[in-house]
Design an enzyme around this catalytic site. Structure first.
Site, PDB file in Angstrom:
ATOM      1  N   GLY A 130       0.820  -1.198   0.000  1.00 32.80           N
ATOM      2  CA  GLY A 130       0.000   0.000   0.000  1.00 32.80           C
ATOM      3  C   GLY A 130       0.855   1.249   0.000  1.00 32.80           C
ATOM      4  O   GLY A 130       2.066   1.197  -0.214  1.00 32.80           O
ATOM      5  N   VAL A 131       0.227   2.381   0.269  1.00 31.43           N
ATOM      6  CA  VAL A 131       0.938   3.656   0.243  1.00 31.43           C
ATOM      7  C   VAL A 131       1.174   4.157   1.662  1.00 31.43           C
ATOM      8  O   VAL A 131       0.548   3.709   2.610  1.00 31.43           O
ATOM      9  CB  VAL A 131       0.148   4.728  -0.550  1.00 31.43           C
ATOM     10  CG1 VAL A 131       0.014   4.319  -1.998  1.00 31.43           C
ATOM     11  CG2 VAL A 131      -1.226   4.951   0.061  1.00 31.43           C
ATOM     12  N   GLY A 132       2.111   5.109   1.783  1.00 33.81           N
ATOM     13  CA  GLY A 132       2.353   5.738   3.072  1.00 33.81           C
ATOM     14  C   GLY A 132       3.677   5.351   3.690  1.00 33.81           C
ATOM     15  O   GLY A 132       4.477   4.587   3.109  1.00 33.81           O
ATOM     16  N   VAL A 183       4.549   3.537   6.460  1.00 38.06           N
ATOM     17  CA  VAL A 183       4.816   2.154   6.854  1.00 38.06           C
ATOM     18  C   VAL A 183       5.151   1.320   5.621  1.00 38.06           C
ATOM     19  O   VAL A 183       6.104   0.528   5.624  1.00 38.06           O
ATOM     20  CB  VAL A 183       3.619   1.548   7.612  1.00 38.06           C
ATOM     21  CG1 VAL A 183       3.841   0.053   7.847  1.00 38.06           C
ATOM     22  CG2 VAL A 183       3.414   2.258   8.942  1.00 38.06           C
ATOM     23  N   GLU A 192      -0.276  -1.481  -7.013  1.00 39.21           N
ATOM     24  CA  GLU A 192      -0.942  -0.292  -7.555  1.00 39.21           C
ATOM     25  C   GLU A 192       0.044   0.850  -7.685  1.00 39.21           C
ATOM     26  O   GLU A 192       0.228   1.434  -8.747  1.00 39.21           O
ATOM     27  CB  GLU A 192      -2.040   0.185  -6.594  1.00 39.21           C
ATOM     28  CG  GLU A 192      -3.175  -0.750  -6.365  1.00 39.21           C
ATOM     29  CD  GLU A 192      -4.054  -0.216  -5.250  1.00 39.21           C
ATOM     30  OE1 GLU A 192      -5.280  -0.315  -5.416  1.00 39.21           O
ATOM     31  OE2 GLU A 192      -3.548   0.299  -4.238  1.00 39.21           O
ATOM     32  N   ASN A 246     -10.033   7.791   4.365  1.00 36.77           N
ATOM     33  CA  ASN A 246      -9.709   7.889   2.934  1.00 36.77           C
ATOM     34  C   ASN A 246     -10.570   6.995   2.056  1.00 36.77           C
ATOM     35  O   ASN A 246     -11.015   7.400   0.997  1.00 36.77           O
ATOM     36  CB  ASN A 246      -8.235   7.560   2.707  1.00 36.77           C
ATOM     37  CG  ASN A 246      -7.316   8.491   3.466  1.00 36.77           C
ATOM     38  OD1 ASN A 246      -7.625   9.660   3.639  1.00 36.77           O
ATOM     39  ND2 ASN A 246      -6.191   7.970   3.933  1.00 36.77           N
TER      40      ASN A 246
END
Length: 488
Positions: A270-272, A274, A295, A385
């Site tokens: 995922g994003v971010g 972490v 993605e 989100n």
């Protein structure tokens, strides 16, 4: 700004479309109140900037216009923020990260529907959104046939271009024309005529390097020199680093036990912060010959490619920080055999995810003792989100991992809770939960066994006694029961 003939000729190879170059203000007049408008963009890159600003300006000057807005995923403030503040956005699909938009969603001012990102192109094709009146797509160039060369993301732009009544192309002069060739555009037919997607490895190219578009559908072309608004990623803090180290240790143990191959199956993240910390930690690990099928490709993916750890990376967006842009786009030709950008229908395809046996690594707001995960709502009601693509991967991956800090609000709240206030991913789709405290492997365990390993391995010590008491109370009240009720 007036664009000179040389720039126009370089970026638009189709002579007839050069005649359609107008100002953003002129292009924005195409929008009528009540329209459904699709715009390109995915996680802060590849979205139009000049067009939505001009549309917002028009609304602020007293021209009432409200739209249903569809994008590939989250976009920058020049789009989501401007249109939300101006009152233009009335309904929004799907994922978003903009504060002003989120506040208006939570107040009820803007109607919002949260759907899996992999479902967006399917719904466009099936007509679930209704007629799409206009698509606005950021491009690096338009070729001689009128086809659109995307910038740093694809998302659902290919489906928007195909099914919209009209198209506006916004040429970004911030993205070099040399990005052409990075993309692999492939789409499916409507059921029951859908054929297997011929992707068997992350590097497989099965489509064409541009978005097909009938030149007659292109109503206007505008130019823009505004950079994407994605920000620098904060360095990993101690908590993020601990989560990353527990995850790497878990993967190493799985390889040693023979449950994972070496090299590892393709990785999705995922994003971010972490997510970036986990991928950065891989650089220091002993893993080699890694591949990525995801993605969003953040800075860490590029660094892993540079270091030789990752040999191939596939995604729908190249979301790199501003400090890396010059380096990446200056070396784009050498990266084309290492990176491929696909439509989100491909990056998030259940068929391909299942076939490749991905290791899916995504973040949670909270996890409960059954193994359910909440990714989207604080307190069960306040949207953050959205689910994004995490559900696409969680349900279909070979191994599904969710990470979260064990506490929030300065350690006053536990992120390991008896029952999630909102559930996005059920216990049936969650294999492993990891916090900075450790990793809990939930595979093959009963409800009470899952609760025990989650408490002992993932919960913060300050909350373990309270969670144990909850489990004991449930057991005492329902000695022949199975699982945890929402209200004990």
């Amino acid at each position: 700004m007036t664009w000179n003939e040389k720039t126009v000729a370089e970026r638009i190879e189709n002579p007839a479309l050069r005649e359609k170059v107008v100002s953003p203000e002129e292009a924005a007049l195409i929008v009528r109140d009540g329209m459904t408008v699709g715009m390109s963009g995915f996680t802060g890159v590849g979205y139009p900037k000049a067009f939505p600003r001009a549309l917002a300006k028009r609304a602020k000057e007293g021209d009432p216009v409200g739209i249903t807005l569809i994008t590939g995923a989250s976009v920058g403030d020049e789009l989501d923020g401007e249109l939300a503040r101006a009152g233009v956005t009335k309904r929004r699909y799907p994922y978003q990260t903009n504060k002003d938009l989120r506040d208006r969603i939570n107040s009820g001012e803007i109607k919002y529907v949260d759907i899996h990102l992999g479902q967006v192109p399917v719904w466009i094709r099936q007509g679930v959104f209704g007629k799409i009146d206009l698509a606005v797509i950021e491009a690096s160039s338009i070729d001689e046939a009128g086809n659109i060369v995307p910038t740093a993301s694809v998302g659902c732009a290919d489906m928007l271009a195909k099914y919209a009544e009209k198209v506006v192309v916004e040429i970004s002069t911030c993205i070099p024309k040399e990005i052409a060739g990075l993309h692999d555009i492939y789409s499916c037919e409507k059921p029951p005529f859908t054929k297997p997607i011929p992707i068997t490895a992350p590097g497989d190219r099965v489509g064409i390097p541009y978005i097909p578009c009938d030149p007659d559908k292109i109503a206007a072309v505008i130019f823009c020199d505004v950079q994407d608004s994605n920000r620098e990623l904060a360095p990993a803090d101690e908590q993020m680093q601990a989560i990353a180290e527990h995850l790497i240790a878990f993967l190493e143990a799985e390889v040693k036990a023979g449950r994972l191959t070496d090299p590892l199956p393709p990785l999705q993240s995922g994003v971010g912060g972490v997510a970036n910390a986990v991928l950065s930690c891989l650089e220091k690990s002993d893993f080699q010959n890694l591949t990525v099928y995801t993605e969003v490709m953040q800075d860490a993916v590029v660094r892993l490619i540079r270091s030789g750890k990752v040999k191939m990376a596939s995604g729908t967006a190249l979301t790199i920080s501003p400090s890396m842009k010059a380096d990446v786009f200056g070396d784009i030709e050498n990266l084309k055999d290492k990176i491929v950008l696909r439509p989100e229908e491909m990056s998030n395809s259940p068929e391909v995810i299942r076939r490749l046996g991905l290791i899916a690594m995504n973040t949670a707001l909270e996890a409960d003792l059954s193994g359910n995960v909440n990714s989207t709502h604080v307190g069960g009601r306040r949207l953050m989100n959205g689910i994004g693509g995490s559900g696409d991967f969680a349900r279909n991956a070979g191994l599904t991992i969710f990470t979260t800090a064990s506490t929030a609000k300065g350690g006053t709240l536990s992120c390991i809770v008896p029952v999630c206030s909102h559930i996005d991913h059920t216990e049936h789709d969650v294999d492993v939960i990891i916090t900075e405290q450790g990793a809990a492997d939930l595979r093959g365990l009963t409800a009470f066994e899952r609760a025990e390993v989650i408490i002992e391995n993932c919960a913060h010590p300050d909350f373990r006694a309270e969670l144990r008491e909850y489990v004991a109370r449930i057991k005492a009240g329902t000695p022949v029961g199975h699982g945890f009720p929402a209200r004990p």
